[in-house]
Design a protein around this motif. Structure first.
Motif, mmCIF file in Angstrom:
data_model
loop_
_atom_site.group_PDB
_atom_site.id
_atom_site.type_symbol
_atom_site.label_atom_id
_atom_site.label_comp_id
_atom_site.label_asym_id
_atom_site.label_seq_id
_atom_site.Cartn_x
_atom_site.Cartn_y
_atom_site.Cartn_z
ATOM 1 N N VAL A 221 0.869 -1.175 0.000
ATOM 2 C CA VAL A 221 0.000 0.000 0.000
ATOM 3 C C VAL A 221 0.907 1.227 0.000
ATOM 4 O O VAL A 221 1.694 1.409 0.934
ATOM 5 C CB VAL A 221 -0.934 0.018 1.229
ATOM 6 N N ARG B 87 -2.120 -4.823 0.512
ATOM 7 C CA ARG B 87 -3.458 -4.892 -0.085
ATOM 8 C C ARG B 87 -3.614 -6.267 -0.727
ATOM 9 O O ARG B 87 -2.904 -6.614 -1.662
ATOM 10 C CB ARG B 87 -3.637 -3.808 -1.141
ATOM 11 N N THR C 171 -6.152 -8.881 -2.719
ATOM 12 C CA THR C 171 -7.395 -9.116 -3.439
ATOM 13 C C THR C 171 -7.699 -10.581 -3.206
ATOM 14 O O THR C 171 -6.855 -11.451 -3.484
ATOM 15 C CB THR C 171 -7.246 -8.811 -4.943
ATOM 16 N N ARG D 130 -11.253 -6.548 -1.288
ATOM 17 C CA ARG D 130 -9.959 -5.969 -0.966
ATOM 18 C C ARG D 130 -9.827 -6.020 0.550
ATOM 19 O O ARG D 130 -10.681 -5.492 1.272
ATOM 20 C CB ARG D 130 -9.888 -4.527 -1.442
ATOM 21 N N LEU E 123 -7.004 -5.322 3.639
ATOM 22 C CA LEU E 123 -5.701 -4.794 4.020
ATOM 23 C C LEU E 123 -5.219 -5.526 5.270
ATOM 24 O O LEU E 123 -6.002 -5.802 6.180
ATOM 25 C CB LEU E 123 -5.785 -3.296 4.294
ATOM 26 N N ARG F 240 -11.452 2.101 6.922
ATOM 27 C CA ARG F 240 -10.444 2.862 6.182
ATOM 28 C C ARG F 240 -9.100 2.744 6.874
ATOM 29 O O ARG F 240 -8.991 2.931 8.087
ATOM 30 C CB ARG F 240 -10.820 4.334 6.109
ATOM 31 N N GLY G 177 -6.023 5.517 3.900
ATOM 32 C CA GLY G 177 -6.793 6.067 2.796
ATOM 33 C C GLY G 177 -7.490 5.046 1.919
ATOM 34 O O GLY G 177 -8.139 5.402 0.941
ATOM 35 N N GLU G 178 -7.382 3.758 2.240
ATOM 36 C CA GLU G 178 -8.020 2.710 1.443
ATOM 37 C C GLU G 178 -9.019 1.956 2.314
ATOM 38 O O GLU G 178 -8.878 1.890 3.528
ATOM 39 C CB GLU G 178 -6.978 1.736 0.884
ATOM 40 N N SER H 174 -10.744 -1.393 3.661
ATOM 41 C CA SER H 174 -10.539 -2.825 3.871
ATOM 42 C C SER H 174 -11.898 -3.461 4.145
ATOM 43 O O SER H 174 -12.675 -2.955 4.959
ATOM 44 C CB SER H 174 -9.600 -3.072 5.047
#
Length: 120
Positions: A34, A42, A44, A53, A55, A83, A86-87, A89
């Motif tokens: 990440v 990250r 998949t 997704r 994390l 979050r 910034g991504e 999960s």
């Protein structure tokens, strides 16, 4: 193997508490660093009828992320999305050892099973 002292057993829970956790087998399709994080990876993950997704803070103990691709592992899939860096999960990887301060290992089925199969 180094000496290990097991942590105390946690307080009792009911079978209902355990049944609320949705733990499934997922196949790791990709594993990437990440950007901007020195901890997060990250993943998949294929759960048979959908992918997610997820994390995981495993970057330090996994120098070669390509070793994760194609592996099956256990994931908690009914946690609220969260979050991180910034991504978003959409679940949590189950691992063994992190809470005890030892090098974590994936919690995996003993033989291949269909992605999306439930634990329990």
């Amino acid at each position: 193997m180094p000496t290990f002292s097991a942590a105390p057993v946690k307080p009792p829970i009911t079978i209902g508490d355990l049944e609320r956790a949705d733990i499934r087998v997922g196949g790791i399709v990709s594993a990437e660093e990440v950007p901007g994080s020195n901890k997060l990876v990250r993943l998949t993950v294929d759960f048979g009828d959908h992918t997610r997704r997820i994390l995981s803070g495993m970057r330090a103990e996994r120098p070669d992320l390509s070793e994760l691709v194609g592996r099956q592992a256990l994931f908690v899939v009914n946690l609220p999305p969260r979050r991180m860096a910034g991504e978003l999960s959409e679940g949590m990887l189950f691992d063994i050892g992190f809470g005890d301060g030892i090098l974590p290992a994936l919690a995996v089925p003993e033989r291949p099973v269909p992605n999306g199969a439930r634990a329990g």
